[in-house]
Enzyme design. Structure first.
Site, short mmCIF file in Angstrom:
data_model
loop_
_atom_site.label_atom_id
_atom_site.label_comp_id
_atom_site.label_asym_id
_atom_site.label_seq_id
_atom_site.Cartn_x
_atom_site.Cartn_y
_atom_site.Cartn_z
N HIS A 12 0.83 -1.21 0.00
CA HIS A 12 0.00 0.00 0.00
C HIS A 12 0.86 1.26 0.00
O HIS A 12 2.05 1.24 0.31
CB HIS A 12 -0.92 0.00 1.23
CG HIS A 12 -0.16 0.04 2.52
ND1 HIS A 12 0.40 1.19 3.04
CD2 HIS A 12 0.13 -0.95 3.41
CE1 HIS A 12 1.00 0.92 4.17
NE2 HIS A 12 0.86 -0.37 4.42
N LEU A 48 -1.04 7.30 7.35
CA LEU A 48 -0.73 8.20 8.46
C LEU A 48 0.26 7.60 9.45
O LEU A 48 1.11 8.30 9.99
CB LEU A 48 -2.03 8.59 9.18
CG LEU A 48 -2.96 9.53 8.42
CD1 LEU A 48 -4.22 9.78 9.23
CD2 LEU A 48 -2.27 10.84 8.09
N GLU A 98 -2.05 -7.29 8.12
CA GLU A 98 -0.67 -7.12 8.58
C GLU A 98 -0.31 -8.16 9.63
O GLU A 98 -1.19 -8.80 10.23
CB GLU A 98 -0.48 -5.69 9.12
CG GLU A 98 0.94 -5.31 9.54
CD GLU A 98 2.00 -5.48 8.47
OE1 GLU A 98 2.25 -6.65 8.09
OE2 GLU A 98 2.60 -4.48 8.05
N GLN A 146 1.82 5.29 1.23
CA GLN A 146 2.09 5.90 2.54
C GLN A 146 0.78 6.21 3.26
O GLN A 146 -0.12 6.82 2.70
CB GLN A 146 2.89 7.19 2.35
CG GLN A 146 3.26 7.87 3.66
CD GLN A 146 3.73 9.30 3.43
OE1 GLN A 146 2.93 10.22 3.27
NE2 GLN A 146 5.05 9.48 3.39
#
Length: 219
Positions: free
Chosen positions: A9, A13, A84, A11
């Site tokens: 993905h 936050l 993740e 960048q």
């Protein structure tokens, strides 16, 4: 057999605010531009995405033209197993209903009603990666180009090689039977530990056309 393309993905936050205290961070403006700059290595017929805002946003930006045609030129599926591989708050998603409210065009039926997946462990992440590879191999006879949009930490369990940069894409093939025993063991670049990447081993493609067409962006 299908070629497997893996895209990290853009960048988000938590990539710029390392103490980011909230669940499921979105892309930054920079991350959205990085996704816009991606040139996929091939036209996908199947897109598989992690059930996180940052991966879905990336997929919709990169492949929006493929998905918006009627009929769509590619199918998009949300796979919870592509989430993740770390337990930081930024890597925890939200409920199925919340995701459906944000991305009503997608099917989240494969996701749990609440984000209550078990805590991360190296063993479980390695087993999940093998489960994904096996599922991809089962699908590879029906598709030509499968693209995964997922996360750096999980990619390290999925394939051997250096860490992925944001919006970096690499392409892989399934190893032939005679290659597996020799090449299945390697180092997980996130954990630094030895790992078995087989028996459904993915090996990198090194075709110049793939390298030239995959856009890579610095964070």
């Amino acid at each position: 057999m299908a070629t497997i393309h893996i895209l990290r993905h853009g960048q988000s936050l938590h990539n710029v605010n390392r103490g980011y205290p909230h669940r499921d961070p979105p892309l930054t403006e920079v991350g959205s531009q990085q996704a816009s700059d991606v040139r996929p290595p091939a036209e996908p017929d199947l897109i598989l995405v992690s059930p996180m805002t940052r991966t879905i946003q990336t997929a919709l930006i990169v492949f929006g033209q493929h998905l918006s045609r009627q009929p769509p030129k590619a199918e998009l599926q949300v796979w919870p197993d592509l989430r993740e591989a770390h337990d930081a708050i930024c890597n925890k998603g939200v409920s199925r209903a919340d995701m459906a409210a944000k991305f009503g065009q997608l099917d989240f039926s494969a996701c749990r009603e609440e984000w209550d997946y078990p805590p991360h462990s190296v063993q479980d992440a390695a087993a999940r990666a093998e489960r994904v590879r096996r599922r991809l191999k089962d699908l590879s006879g029906s598709y030509k180009n499968i693209i995964l949009v997922t996360h750096r930490g999980f990619i390290a369990f999925l394939v051997k090689g250096e860490r992925f940069d944001v919006c970096e894409c690499r392409s892989y093939r399934f190893a032939a039977e005679e290659e597996i025993e020799e090449k299945r063991h390697g180092i997980n670049r996130d954990t630094g530990e030895k790992q078995d990447f087989g028996p459904s081993l993915l090996l990198p493609l090194s075709l110049p056309s793939v390298e030239e067409n995959c856009a890579m962006q610095d964070p």
